[in-house]
Design an enzyme around this catalytic site. Sequence first.
Site, PDB file in Angstrom:
ATOM      1  N   ASP A   1       1.133   0.289   7.816  1.00 63.94           N
ATOM      2  CA  ASP A   1       1.607   1.651   8.081  1.00 63.94           C
ATOM      3  C   ASP A   1       1.946   1.672   9.573  1.00 63.94           C
ATOM      4  O   ASP A   1       1.058   1.823  10.403  1.00 63.94           O
ATOM      5  CB  ASP A   1       0.504   2.657   7.753  1.00 63.94           C
ATOM      6  CG  ASP A   1       0.956   4.090   7.963  1.00 63.94           C
ATOM      7  OD1 ASP A   1       2.172   4.351   7.861  1.00 63.94           O
ATOM      8  OD2 ASP A   1       0.102   4.942   8.240  1.00 63.94           O
TER       9      ASP A   1
ATOM     10  N   GLU B   1       5.840   0.372   5.405  1.00 60.71           N
ATOM     11  CA  GLU B   1       6.409   1.692   5.103  1.00 60.71           C
ATOM     12  C   GLU B   1       7.808   1.792   5.686  1.00 60.71           C
ATOM     13  O   GLU B   1       8.056   1.444   6.840  1.00 60.71           O
ATOM     14  CB  GLU B   1       5.519   2.811   5.674  1.00 60.71           C
ATOM     15  CG  GLU B   1       6.014   4.177   5.251  1.00 60.71           C
ATOM     16  CD  GLU B   1       5.036   5.292   5.604  1.00 60.71           C
ATOM     17  OE1 GLU B   1       3.892   5.252   5.122  1.00 60.71           O
ATOM     18  OE2 GLU B   1       5.434   6.185   6.365  1.00 60.71           O
TER      19      GLU B   1
ATOM     20  N   ASP C   1      -6.695   6.602   8.977  1.00 63.35           N
ATOM     21  CA  ASP C   1      -5.267   6.262   9.093  1.00 63.35           C
ATOM     22  C   ASP C   1      -4.909   5.048   8.253  1.00 63.35           C
ATOM     23  O   ASP C   1      -3.770   4.895   7.817  1.00 63.35           O
ATOM     24  CB  ASP C   1      -4.915   5.945  10.549  1.00 63.35           C
ATOM     25  CG  ASP C   1      -5.168   7.135  11.446  1.00 63.35           C
ATOM     26  OD1 ASP C   1      -4.505   8.158  11.240  1.00 63.35           O
ATOM     27  OD2 ASP C   1      -6.024   7.035  12.331  1.00 63.35           O
TER      28      ASP C   1
END
Lengths: 188, 188
Positions: free
Chosen positions: B8, B69, B142
């Site tokens: 991410d 991502e 996160d």
Amino acid sequence: MVRVLGVDPGLTRCGVGVVDGAPGRPLRMVGVGVVRTPADAEIGQRLLQIEQGLERWFDEHRPELVAVERVFAQHNVRTVMGTAQASAVAMLCATRRGIPVTLHTPSEVKAAVTGSGRADKAQVTAMVTRLLRLDAPPKPADAADALALAICHIWRGGAKTRIEAALTAGHQGRARPGTSWVHGRPRP
Amino acid sequence: MVRVLGVDPGLTRCGVGVVDGAPGRPLRMVGVGVVRTPADAEIGQRLLQIEQGLERWFDEHRPELVAVERVFAQHNVRTVMGTAQASAVAMLCATRRGIPVTLHTPSEVKAAVTGSGRADKAQVTAMVTRLLRLDAPPKPADAADALALAICHIWRGGAKTRIEAALTAGHQGRARPGTSWVHGRPRP
């Protein structure tokens, strides 16, 4: 004199220009070119090809400083992500080698070489050709921006650096050739 | 079974999650964490720290596939450039090692783990915790997105890959374990 490698980042065409110079001294073009990657390749492969292409420029020309065009999110949404990613590769290559990287906006570059932050591409190319005393406009045309970036960096970094170098030399009672550019680079 | 490293991307916090799995089989979390860089560091230094941090994850866990991502320019203009640059570093690290990289959109990831492309962060974290049979939500929070990316890739890549692997094995009269994932990865 300092050797600056300018990078006009892009996935399809990444412009590269190397210029030797110092403020108030004639500039000299050392090399100019473009690292290309095929639009139909996977993004990871394209980034790898840009890295390998830029590494060859670093190996061959051993720049002391690197100037990269600052990318803004609000410009051309369709291509801006690729531009940001290509610029990341350029910054990474330089930083891995311990070479200071500075970002300049397109307006700063245009203002540096033409006197106007709103100059068009033809004006930039004309001035780059004149300032580097080239017989013809640099080819490929895309790479003129990379040369303009290098010139911009020599001139913008230069004035500040010379003052700092003089101060440093004064304080220490001796000159420190070769290091002043590293310590004297403009902060982003 | 295949080992997927999900990323991410972000400059301040780059989430990393490693998951072992195959479609229809229980998933197993191998590792989860975040590569952080200081917001006041120079951009080149931050990208270098992300590269070094990710290289440690690759070295330690030897993923066979990487899922990153997909970053869109229209999302949060203020941070999107840094996100694009961090994703470039992740794609570069994987491609240098010959590891196939696939991009998934946030909607694809949410839909894969929650059934809805509009799920909120709490839903994604809850499902990641459940699917990986963790005693508590993954920390740091996160990094749950990185695990969700890895799960998404195992499931999305998996169905297609198993069909292709079966076809390949049928044509060749033998199974080719270990290579089907490379050749069978979804095209972007």
